[in-house]
Design an enzyme around this catalytic site. Sequence first.
Site, short mmCIF file in Angstrom:
data_model
loop_
_atom_site.label_atom_id
_atom_site.label_comp_id
_atom_site.label_asym_id
_atom_site.label_seq_id
_atom_site.Cartn_x
_atom_site.Cartn_y
_atom_site.Cartn_z
CG ASP A 222 -1.83 1.23 1.26
OD1 ASP A 222 -2.45 1.54 0.23
OD2 ASP A 222 -1.92 1.90 2.31
CB SER A 223 0.17 4.77 -0.79
OG SER A 223 -0.98 4.87 0.02
CE1 TYR B 84 2.78 6.04 -3.26
CE2 TYR B 84 1.77 4.25 -4.49
CZ TYR B 84 2.86 4.78 -3.84
OH TYR B 84 4.03 4.06 -3.76
N GLY B 85 -3.09 9.28 -3.58
CA GLY B 85 -4.42 9.62 -4.10
C GLY B 85 -4.51 10.88 -4.91
CB CYS C 59 -3.03 0.77 -2.55
SG CYS C 59 -3.10 2.53 -2.92
CG ASN C 60 -9.44 0.84 -3.08
OD1 ASN C 60 -10.26 0.10 -3.60
ND2 ASN C 60 -9.18 0.79 -1.78
CD GLU D 232 -0.18 7.23 5.45
OE1 GLU D 232 1.03 7.41 5.62
OE2 GLU D 232 -0.68 6.11 5.25
CB CYS E 225 -9.67 4.80 0.47
SG CYS E 225 -8.04 5.28 1.07
CB THR E 226 -6.71 0.08 2.13
OG1 THR E 226 -5.62 0.91 1.67
CG2 THR E 226 -7.14 -0.84 1.02
CG HIS E 227 -5.08 5.20 4.31
ND1 HIS E 227 -4.56 4.58 3.21
CD2 HIS E 227 -4.03 5.75 4.98
CE1 HIS E 227 -3.25 4.76 3.20
NE2 HIS E 227 -2.90 5.46 4.25
N1 DGL Z 1 -4.92 3.46 0.78
C1 DGL Z 1 -4.98 3.91 -0.56
C2 DGL Z 1 -6.22 3.48 -1.27
O1 DGL Z 1 -6.81 2.47 -0.93
C3 DGL Z 1 -4.79 5.38 -0.83
C4 DGL Z 1 -4.02 6.20 0.06
C5 DGL Z 1 -3.25 7.29 -0.63
O2 DGL Z 1 -3.84 8.27 -1.12
O3 DGL Z 1 -2.07 7.11 -0.69
O4 DGL Z 1 -6.61 4.12 -2.22
#
Ligand code: DGL
Length: 275
Positions: free
Chosen positions: A12-13, A44-45, A75-76, A160, A194-196
């Site tokens: 994941d990011s 990353y988003g 990570c989506n 984060e 989103c996994t966060h």
């Molecule tokens: N956890 C990531 C997801 O599922 C995105 C987090 C990020 O923006 O880095 O999209």
Amino acid sequence: MAERRYNIGVFDSGFGGLSILKEIRQLLPDYSYIYLGDNARAPYGTRSFETVYRYTLEAVTKLFEMDCSLIVIACNTASAKALRNIQQCDLHKFGDDKRVLGIIRPCTEIANTFTHNNNLGIVATKGTVSSKSYEIEIKKFFPNIHITAHACPMWVPIVENGEYASDGADFFVKKELDALLTENPNIDALLLGCTHYPLLLPKIRKHLPEHISIIQQGDIVAHSLQQYLSKHISIESALKKTNEIQFFTTDSQESFNAIGSHFLSETIQAQQIQL
Ligand code: DGL
């Protein structure tokens, strides 16, 4: 000579993929896992397609070098923006026995089970929303489902930075959910794309009307992986089954240990690496 055995890589990011890893390990505890969080370059988003592809390919390369044969991109954003390119253009360079899986497809395949009135809300990063990956995939299986996807750019930085239980988090969670419901007041289910976001679950539940159910990805992805392994015997039989886990981060290991432990509800000892 003993045959070589491989780890399952989870990428994941940042911390988010730990919410997926937690469910995978619960369902499939015997395997050996390597988790890699690119915390130094998260989020990353908000990044371009090219950047997310480049970063994800670097992470995938590193995990293959670390003796993973199967990688779950947990990570989506990376699944939406990099997975297809990696599968089509890069994977063959690593050998015939290497696989990379994403986490969008397993959720879209069963999207009909989420909503009763065919109005599904999805919250995700800007990158995932603008890729329209969920809409495109869900329409293939269930053309009747109306999807309202909404980007929540502040939610990942909140998580984060370990602020997911703060009053500030309440403000941003309510703001985005109100905007989503203004756009479509009829949704009866909300997918956390989103996994966060599972760390924000108590806040999301608090600010979302009770009749709207909340769908998390971890359990869905874990069952999909289990099914994949049962269908791909040659991949499965090459996996190490030593019930081990190693954590790697591209940023400070101290902060990974502190925040990551909340995701997994257990103590973490991460090591720092560079991609
Ligand atoms: N956890 C990531 C997801 O599922 C995105 C987090 C990020 O923006 O880095 O999209």
